[in-house]
Design a protein around this motif. Structure first.
Motif, PDB file in Angstrom:
ATOM      1  N   CYS A  85       0.835  -1.205   0.000  1.00 12.34           N
ATOM      2  CA  CYS A  85       0.000   0.000   0.000  1.00 12.34           C
ATOM      3  C   CYS A  85       0.872   1.258   0.000  1.00 12.34           C
ATOM      4  O   CYS A  85       0.577   2.230  -0.708  1.00 12.34           O
ATOM      5  CB  CYS A  85      -0.921   0.006   1.219  1.00 12.34           C
ATOM      6  N   LEU A  89       0.793   3.963  -3.039  1.00 10.44           N
ATOM      7  CA  LEU A  89       0.487   5.366  -2.767  1.00 10.44           C
ATOM      8  C   LEU A  89       1.546   6.267  -3.396  1.00 10.44           C
ATOM      9  O   LEU A  89       1.235   7.281  -4.032  1.00 10.44           O
ATOM     10  CB  LEU A  89       0.404   5.585  -1.260  1.00 10.44           C
ATOM     11  N   VAL A  99      -5.859   6.042   3.959  1.00 14.69           N
ATOM     12  CA  VAL A  99      -5.733   4.849   3.119  1.00 14.69           C
ATOM     13  C   VAL A  99      -6.331   3.676   3.878  1.00 14.69           C
ATOM     14  O   VAL A  99      -5.977   3.435   5.037  1.00 14.69           O
ATOM     15  CB  VAL A  99      -4.260   4.551   2.784  1.00 14.69           C
ATOM     16  N   PRO A 199      -1.433   8.688   5.655  1.00 14.61           N
ATOM     17  CA  PRO A 199      -0.300   8.529   4.731  1.00 14.61           C
ATOM     18  C   PRO A 199       1.055   8.629   5.412  1.00 14.61           C
ATOM     19  O   PRO A 199       1.994   7.893   5.048  1.00 14.61           O
ATOM     20  CB  PRO A 199      -0.521   9.660   3.720  1.00 14.61           C
TER      21      PRO A 199
END
Length: 262
Positions: A85, A89, A99, A199
């Motif tokens: 992930c 991103l 997220v 993030p």
């Protein structure tokens, strides 16, 4: 709060190679792959702005594009779904406030589990990471014990403090319960393999080396715990629905029985 769902998927699973493309019989007799079921489930989550499949495998990417998913390619070296992930991103240059990692091995995950997770992160702006936990009923606790007795690694359990901060996650069934004195309600919480991250927390995660406990348990979320980043456990309610993840080939029959029951 802009929210993005990423569905990390890899072909080379140690316990179950090709798992995202494993097909399940639906209630109407049709068959769908695990990755398609997961993507379709993500479309029904309230408050989500975008959904992507993140994979390093062309077979998964082609299948995902075939049913209409947007795909972000990642490197084979991504060590787990959280790292994938983080890479997705960065690779896609996504601008998002939150997220959500919806791993592709839990087709029975109800939408309100994710909605509760998103709401908890919105209500707790200081929280960096959150994950759902579900109190075991008698049937689920029985499946946990059955798997361990057979030497299979099944689902994951979680223990947390009075402020709902994770103390530990394990593939063993914790806390220990005397088999002759199982209380009601059962004090064992099934960890649901879904995560929400800021993030910045994702970016920090990939700067840390794999932790000792993470390596022993094979549980990526323990890296946050080992590095002092609290993981908020959000208790969710199954509302009578059976929840189980696809961890081993033996789980297909369990999940198909639920799907076919409607």
């Amino acid at each position: 709060m802009k929210t993005t769902i990423l569905i990390p998927a890899r072909y080379a699973s140690t316990r179950y190679p090709g798992k995202p493309l494993a097909e399940m019989v639906q209630a109407d007799g049709s068959r769908k792959s695990l990755i398609q079921m997961t993507w379709e489930a993500a479309q029904g989550i309230a408050g989500v702005d975008a959904v992507y499949v993140a994979t390093d495998d062309d077979r998964i990417a082609d299948a995902a594009r075939g049913f209409g998913a947007e795909v972000i390619m990642t490197a084979p070296e991504a060590e787990n779904g959280t790292a994938r992930c983080a890479e997705a991103l960065k690779n896609a240059g996504l601008e998002t406030d939150l997220v959500v990692n919806l791993q592709g091995d839990a087709p029975l995950t109800p939408p309100w589990f994710l909605e509760a997770l998103i709401a908890a992160m919105a209500a707790n702006p200081d929280a960096q990471v959150a994950t759902p936990v579900l109190r075991c009923d008698e049937a689920t606790y029985g499946m946990f014990r059955e798997d361990r007795a057979a030497g299979r690694v099944g689902g994951t359990t979680a223990v947390f403090d009075a402020q709902n901060r994770a103390l530990y996650f394990s593939k063993e069934v914790i806390p220990y319960i005397d088999p002759g004195k199982v209380p009601d309600p059962i004090p064992v919480f099934h960890h649901v393999g879904v995560y929400a991250y800021r993030p910045a927390a994702l970016a920090q995660y990939i700067t840390w080396p794999e932790g000792t406990l993470e390596g022993r348990e094979g549980l990526e979320q323990l890296r946050f715990v080992e590095n002092g980043t609290p993981v908020m456990c959000v208790e969710v309610d199954a509302r009578g629905r059976v929840f189980w993840e696809l961890n081993n080939p033996e789980d297909i029959a369990r999940i198909e029985a639920v799907l076919q029951a409607g």
